[in-house]
Scaffold this motif. Structure first.
Motif, PDB file in Angstrom:
ATOM      1  N   CYS A 101      51.942 -38.670  40.519  1.00 21.48           N
ATOM      2  CA  CYS A 101      52.706 -40.464  41.199  1.00 21.48           C
ATOM      3  C   CYS A 101      54.351 -39.819  40.228  1.00 21.48           C
ATOM      4  O   CYS A 101      53.937 -39.830  39.250  1.00 21.48           O
ATOM      5  CB  CYS A 101      51.380 -40.446  40.209  1.00 21.48           C
ATOM      6  SG  CYS A 101      51.823 -42.473  39.690  1.00 21.48           S
ATOM      7  N   GLN A 102      54.552 -41.201  41.160  1.00 21.84           N
ATOM      8  CA  GLN A 102      55.866 -41.633  40.701  1.00 21.84           C
ATOM      9  C   GLN A 102      56.086 -42.212  39.421  1.00 21.84           C
ATOM     10  O   GLN A 102      56.654 -42.281  38.858  1.00 21.84           O
ATOM     11  CB  GLN A 102      56.968 -42.541  42.316  1.00 21.84           C
ATOM     12  CG  GLN A 102      57.784 -41.942  42.109  1.00 21.84           C
ATOM     13  CD  GLN A 102      58.584 -41.416  41.792  1.00 21.84           C
ATOM     14  OE1 GLN A 102      58.675 -40.729  42.140  1.00 21.84           O
ATOM     15  NE2 GLN A 102      60.180 -41.322  41.742  1.00 21.84           N
ATOM     16  N   MET A 115      49.172 -43.145  47.796  1.00 27.13           N
ATOM     17  CA  MET A 115      49.843 -43.855  48.290  1.00 27.13           C
ATOM     18  C   MET A 115      51.160 -43.276  48.430  1.00 27.13           C
ATOM     19  O   MET A 115      51.792 -42.847  47.233  1.00 27.13           O
ATOM     20  CB  MET A 115      50.529 -45.552  48.217  1.00 27.13           C
ATOM     21  CG  MET A 115      48.995 -46.130  47.692  1.00 27.13           C
ATOM     22  SD  MET A 115      47.949 -46.306  48.942  1.00 27.13           S
ATOM     23  CE  MET A 115      48.860 -47.755  49.708  1.00 27.13           C
ATOM     24  N   GLU A 116      52.006 -42.798  49.533  1.00 18.42           N
ATOM     25  CA  GLU A 116      53.065 -42.576  50.365  1.00 18.42           C
ATOM     26  C   GLU A 116      54.511 -43.141  50.375  1.00 18.42           C
ATOM     27  O   GLU A 116      54.056 -43.825  51.329  1.00 18.42           O
ATOM     28  CB  GLU A 116      53.106 -40.899  51.139  1.00 18.42           C
ATOM     29  CG  GLU A 116      51.841 -39.992  50.523  1.00 18.42           C
ATOM     30  CD  GLU A 116      51.406 -39.027  50.657  1.00 18.42           C
ATOM     31  OE1 GLU A 116      52.090 -38.000  50.375  1.00 18.42           O
ATOM     32  OE2 GLU A 116      51.306 -39.151  52.318  1.00 18.42           O
ATOM     33  N   SER A 120      58.084 -39.554  48.606  1.00 29.08           N
ATOM     34  CA  SER A 120      57.331 -40.214  46.769  1.00 29.08           C
ATOM     35  C   SER A 120      55.727 -40.492  46.733  1.00 29.08           C
ATOM     36  O   SER A 120      54.872 -40.954  48.202  1.00 29.08           O
ATOM     37  CB  SER A 120      57.829 -41.012  46.079  1.00 29.08           C
ATOM     38  OG  SER A 120      59.087 -40.786  46.429  1.00 29.08           O
ATOM     39  N   SER A 121      54.548 -40.397  45.939  1.00 33.11           N
ATOM     40  CA  SER A 121      53.526 -40.390  46.028  1.00 33.11           C
ATOM     41  C   SER A 121      53.290 -41.516  44.843  1.00 33.11           C
ATOM     42  O   SER A 121      53.875 -41.136  43.825  1.00 33.11           O
ATOM     43  CB  SER A 121      52.689 -39.017  46.579  1.00 33.11           C
ATOM     44  OG  SER A 121      53.045 -38.484  47.353  1.00 33.11           O
ATOM     45  N   TRP A 122      52.272 -42.387  44.892  1.00 30.89           N
ATOM     46  CA  TRP A 122      51.276 -42.993  44.063  1.00 30.89           C
ATOM     47  C   TRP A 122      50.123 -43.162  43.423  1.00 30.89           C
ATOM     48  O   TRP A 122      49.066 -42.861  44.776  1.00 30.89           O
ATOM     49  CB  TRP A 122      52.078 -44.647  43.730  1.00 30.89           C
ATOM     50  CG  TRP A 122      52.944 -44.728  43.485  1.00 30.89           C
ATOM     51  CD1 TRP A 122      53.748 -44.995  42.397  1.00 30.89           C
ATOM     52  CD2 TRP A 122      54.753 -44.645  44.330  1.00 30.89           C
ATOM     53  NE1 TRP A 122      55.193 -45.150  42.847  1.00 30.89           N
ATOM     54  CE2 TRP A 122      55.696 -44.958  43.717  1.00 30.89           C
ATOM     55  CE3 TRP A 122      54.156 -43.979  45.783  1.00 30.89           C
ATOM     56  CZ2 TRP A 122      56.714 -45.423  44.891  1.00 30.89           C
ATOM     57  CZ3 TRP A 122      55.781 -44.343  46.642  1.00 30.89           C
ATOM     58  CH2 TRP A 122      56.244 -44.950  46.462  1.00 30.89           C
ATOM     59  N   GLY A 137      48.726 -51.674  47.858  1.00 37.37           N
ATOM     60  CA  GLY A 137      47.931 -51.383  48.478  1.00 37.37           C
ATOM     61  C   GLY A 137      48.184 -50.963  49.987  1.00 37.37           C
ATOM     62  O   GLY A 137      49.874 -50.040  50.042  1.00 37.37           O
ATOM     63  N   THR A 138      47.944 -52.118  51.004  1.00 41.84           N
ATOM     64  CA  THR A 138      48.356 -51.680  51.916  1.00 41.84           C
ATOM     65  C   THR A 138      49.572 -52.842  52.642  1.00 41.84           C
ATOM     66  O   THR A 138      49.728 -52.522  53.802  1.00 41.84           O
ATOM     67  CB  THR A 138      47.737 -51.612  53.183  1.00 41.84           C
ATOM     68  OG1 THR A 138      46.243 -52.461  53.281  1.00 41.84           O
ATOM     69  CG2 THR A 138      46.497 -50.687  52.846  1.00 41.84           C
TER      70      THR A 138
END
Length: 279
Positions: A101-102, A115-116, A120-122, A137-138
């Protein structure tokens, strides 16, 4: 006479012996293992009918051989992941392959939502607005200086405000006299047509399209009566409070161009010396 009960393959009597039924046919243990038993992926030995056969994607293991290829802990009745034909417990898989996770720098476990954005990813719960700390979120967001902002917070903290409508400029925009404008707000003062990407000029700090500026403020040519804009290097002749386009400054009688020549006037007309010598 006693009915025979023999192994379907070797025909040895099965009376008093352990046997296995397959498709309604009996087999002694030795024949069944030789004909039908799977080979263990780990140890390479047959998985006898006396043993528990664990399978995954057409591969088989003894119960004791079904373990993580990294830490060797048993995977029986536990979640696991496969990578390049290796079976790994979730901890080893996460350590070796999972994203981090970032935000919190912890592993994003397989099967959890992430989430990408741009490599980077979270964790879903870590992907929040830097200002209000609410989950994004989205929803739409705007990245700035390695931080992510929901649109309302970005507008409050970073977006320029249009000098015309006073609302934030989130995309595009134009600058005029060092002030920001929405493209749709930067319009001609007279006709209200958009000026973005068009030639325009200004008078008393108000912007005008060329057409409106000429109609409102440009001098009129004494020859053709059309406006003389003076823009873009347009050349014109001025004489006694009258102006002409260069192309219109011609002798009234013979139409000879008088640009750079001597000329005479007769009332509102201009004449070349030859045509005016009889005046």
């Amino acid at each position: 006479m006693t009915e025979r009960f023999d192994c379907h393959h070797c025909a040895e009597s099965l009376f008093g012996k352990k046997y296995v039924l397959r498709e309604d046919s009996p087999y002694c243990v030795a024949c069944f293992d030789a004909l039908f038993a799977s080979t263990c992926e780990e140890c390479g030995k047959l998985i006898s009918c006396d043993c528990k056969d664990l399978s995954y994607k057409d591969r088989h293991w003894h119960e004791a051989c079904f373990h993580c290829s990294q830490c060797k802990h048993s995977l029986v009745d536990k979640p696991f992941a496969a990578r390049e034909e290796r079976l790994l417990c979730t901890d080893c898989y996460s350590t070796e392959y999972s994203s981090r996770c970032q935000e919190c720098k912890r592993t994003i476990m397989p099967g959890t939502r992430k989430m990408e954005y741009k490599g980077s990813s979270w964790h879903e719960t870590c992907f929040v607005c830097h200002r209000c700390q609410q989950p994004i979120g989205t929803k739409s967001f705007i990245p700035k200086d390695s931080q992510n902002f929901c649109v309302p917070c970005y507008e409050k903290q970073h977006a320029l405000q249009c000098v015309q409508c006073k609302k934030p400029i989130t995309t595009g925009g134009v600058t005029y006299r060092e002030q920001p404008w929405h493209r749709e707000c930067f319009v001609c003062t007279a006709c209200k047509k958009p000026l973005s990407g068009q030639r325009f000029t200004a008078r008393d700090e108000f912007a005008y399209c060329l057409s409106c500026f000429c109609d409102l403020y440009a001098k009129k040519c004494a020859g053709c009566t059309n406006p003389i804009s003076g823009l873009g290097g347009t050349k014109y002749i001025s004489f006694e409070e009258r102006q002409w386009h260069n192309d219109c400054f011609n002798c009234k009688k013979c139409s000879l161009s008088l640009v750079g020549r001597g000329f005479l006037t007769e009332r509102d007309d201009i004449l070349c010396p030859d045509c005016g010598k009889d005046i």
